[in-house]
Scaffold this motif. Structure first.
Motif, short mmCIF file in Angstrom:
data_model
loop_
_atom_site.label_atom_id
_atom_site.label_comp_id
_atom_site.label_asym_id
_atom_site.label_seq_id
_atom_site.Cartn_x
_atom_site.Cartn_y
_atom_site.Cartn_z
N ALA A 54 -2.36 -44.47 12.15
CA ALA A 54 -2.25 -43.07 11.73
C ALA A 54 -2.26 -42.98 10.22
N CYS A 55 -1.71 -43.99 9.55
CA CYS A 55 -1.74 -44.09 8.10
C CYS A 55 -1.85 -45.57 7.75
N PRO A 56 -2.33 -45.91 6.54
CA PRO A 56 -2.58 -47.33 6.21
C PRO A 56 -1.36 -48.23 6.35
N SER A 57 -0.17 -47.70 6.12
CA SER A 57 1.03 -48.53 6.15
C SER A 57 1.90 -48.27 7.38
N GLU A 58 1.30 -47.80 8.47
CA GLU A 58 2.08 -47.44 9.65
C GLU A 58 2.92 -48.61 10.15
N PHE A 59 2.31 -49.79 10.27
CA PHE A 59 3.03 -50.99 10.72
C PHE A 59 2.64 -52.18 9.86
N ALA A 60 3.56 -53.11 9.74
CA ALA A 60 3.24 -54.37 9.09
C ALA A 60 2.34 -55.19 10.02
N VAL A 61 1.37 -55.89 9.45
CA VAL A 61 0.46 -56.75 10.21
C VAL A 61 0.44 -58.12 9.56
N ARG A 62 0.70 -59.15 10.35
CA ARG A 62 0.65 -60.51 9.84
C ARG A 62 -0.47 -61.28 10.54
N CYS A 63 -1.32 -61.87 9.75
CA CYS A 63 -2.45 -62.65 10.28
C CYS A 63 -2.01 -64.10 10.47
N LEU A 64 -2.23 -64.63 11.66
CA LEU A 64 -1.80 -65.99 11.99
C LEU A 64 -2.84 -67.04 11.60
N HIS A 65 -4.07 -66.59 11.28
CA HIS A 65 -5.17 -67.50 10.91
C HIS A 65 -5.35 -68.58 11.99
N SER A 66 -5.46 -68.09 13.21
CA SER A 66 -5.59 -68.98 14.36
C SER A 66 -6.87 -68.65 15.14
N ASP A 67 -7.11 -69.41 16.18
CA ASP A 67 -8.24 -69.17 17.09
C ASP A 67 -7.69 -68.40 18.29
N TYR A 68 -8.10 -67.13 18.45
CA TYR A 68 -7.54 -66.30 19.52
C TYR A 68 -7.84 -66.87 20.91
N ARG A 69 -8.86 -67.71 21.03
CA ARG A 69 -9.19 -68.33 22.32
C ARG A 69 -8.27 -69.51 22.63
N ARG A 70 -7.60 -70.03 21.62
CA ARG A 70 -6.73 -71.20 21.79
C ARG A 70 -5.36 -70.86 21.22
N PRO A 71 -4.53 -70.19 22.00
CA PRO A 71 -3.25 -69.69 21.47
C PRO A 71 -2.32 -70.78 20.95
N GLU A 72 -2.46 -71.99 21.45
CA GLU A 72 -1.59 -73.06 20.96
C GLU A 72 -1.76 -73.30 19.45
N THR A 73 -2.92 -72.91 18.91
CA THR A 73 -3.16 -73.13 17.48
C THR A 73 -2.27 -72.25 16.60
N GLU A 74 -1.67 -71.22 17.17
CA GLU A 74 -0.84 -70.32 16.38
C GLU A 74 0.66 -70.60 16.52
N LEU A 75 1.02 -71.57 17.33
CA LEU A 75 2.44 -71.85 17.56
C LEU A 75 3.19 -72.24 16.29
N PRO A 76 2.62 -73.07 15.41
CA PRO A 76 3.36 -73.38 14.17
C PRO A 76 3.68 -72.13 13.35
N ALA A 77 2.71 -71.21 13.24
CA ALA A 77 2.94 -69.97 12.48
C ALA A 77 3.99 -69.11 13.16
N LEU A 78 3.94 -69.01 14.49
CA LEU A 78 4.93 -68.22 15.22
C LEU A 78 6.32 -68.82 15.09
N HIS A 79 6.39 -70.14 15.04
CA HIS A 79 7.68 -70.82 14.89
C HIS A 79 8.34 -70.42 13.57
N ASP A 80 7.53 -70.20 12.53
CA ASP A 80 8.06 -69.81 11.23
C ASP A 80 8.42 -68.33 11.15
N ILE A 81 7.84 -67.52 12.03
CA ILE A 81 8.04 -66.07 11.97
C ILE A 81 9.17 -65.60 12.89
N LEU A 82 9.18 -66.10 14.12
CA LEU A 82 10.07 -65.56 15.14
C LEU A 82 11.49 -66.13 15.04
#
Length: 345
Positions: A54-82
């Motif tokens: 609705a506006c440019p800053s409606e929600f924060a968005v964090r890019c995981l720089h992962s392969d969406y087809r291989r979710p295991e590639t994003e686990l290190p980044a999620l470990h640091d965020i969650l």
């Protein structure tokens, strides 16, 4: 401060409906002052998501720089965020048992399902395409099942819709990519047959990911009654201006139900089958077929439906009543409430 994180993507392969339903729930959470953040695989998904804000800053968005087809590639980044006090809401067809099991060691996990692929090892499962929880949902402690949990945008709540005596405007929603070119093939069929339907205005809702966008534009130049629409902000009002609709299974079909626009459905992916079959069995929305296997027959059935319903005000009126009784538009708020309560446990 703990948060509810929404993990989804959108690109040429993934329908934009995933982003839309996550946004609907996220906005319902934010409305009661819950911290929300989106997690996406790459910059393509970041752009696709931010286009819907609705506006440019409606929600924060964090890019995981992962392969969406291989979710295991994003686990290190999620470990640091969650953090353990967070809740992660997932809307992806690429999840695996191993991926979900590892996520549950980080925080509580909710999964929005419409595939019934396996017994998901999550804390909460949501499936609005089915009538009751199937046997495969044993591992989830909390289950939100049925059309009451359809996560529509706030604009679809308590909308007034009038079934008009004559059909003048027909909506075509054939998916953001429409890889089978259903909109184009159906329009070519209608204008080749030169029936009474050629006097109607056709509103094709599409996206920049449509692989046949140039062909649709050419059709609109040939037939001025064909109109191409992108990034419609007030979809509820737009639908209210239409007398009939053609829709693939998915979020748009539920939106049409909430408004009450008489509709014929078809399927083009496995994840759409449950919804279209359920609505057909309940005599809410007729189902024309699966374009992957019977494309010509499906288009013929859609064309026949439009011709039949355009001639019968009574059929359109009854169809509208059944659809509105099926979906009330308050599903996102119900899901948000359940997420917030479960997160606090």
């Amino acid at each position: 401060m703990s948060a509810i994180y929404f993990r989804t993507d959108g690109n040429e392969e993934i329908a934009t409906g995933h982003i839309m339903r996550c946004l609907s729930i996220a906005r319902a959470c934010a409305a009661v002052h819950v911290k929300v953040c989106f997690l996406v695989a790459d910059e393509t998904s970041t752009s696709a998501l931010q286009e819907r804000f609705a506006c440019p800053s409606e929600f924060a968005v964090r890019c995981l720089h992962s392969d969406y087809r291989r979710p295991e590639t994003e686990l290190p980044a999620l470990h640091d965020i969650l953090e353990s006090s967070d809740l992660l809401f997932l809307d992806s067809y690429f999840v695996t048992k191993s991926y979900l099991q590892k996520l549950r060691t980080l925080c509580k996990v909710a999964y929005l399902d419409d595939m019934l692929a396996f017994d998901y090892p999550v804390n909460m499962i949501i499936n609005y395409d089915i009538m009751e929880a199937p046997a495969c949902y044993r591992k989830a402690a909390r289950k939100l099942i049925g059309a009451a949990y359809t996560p529509l945008r706030a604009q679809f709540q308590n909308v007034s819709y009038c079934v008009r005596p004559d059909v003048q405007n027909i909506l075509l929603s054939t998916g953001g990519t429409d890889s089978y070119n259903i909109a184009g093939k159906l329009l070519c069929r209608i204008f080749a047959e030169d029936t009474g339907l050629t006097s109607c205005h056709y509103h094709v809702v599409t996206s920049r990911f449509n692989t046949h966008f140039q062909d649709l534009q050419e059709l609109s130049r040939t037939y001025p009654v064909i109109h191409i629409h992108e990034n419609i902000q007030d979809m509820a009002s737009f639908m209210c201006g239409c007398d009939l609709a053609v829709s693939a299974g998915g979020t748009t079909l539920y939106e049409l139900c909430a408004i009450g626009v008489p509709t014929v459905s078809f399927s083009m992916a496995d994840n759409q089958l449950q919804a279209v079959r359920t609505m057909s069995m309940q005599k809410i929305v007729p189902y024309a077929g699966d374009v992957r296997f019977t494309c010509d027959n499906t288009i013929n059935a859609v064309s026949s439906f439009l011709d039949d319903y355009s001639r019968s005000y009574d059929k359109r009126r009854k169809s509208s009543q059944y659809m509105r009784a099926f979906v009330d538009g308050n599903g996102a708020a119900r899901i948000a409430k359940a997420l917030i309560i479960y997160k606090a446990l």
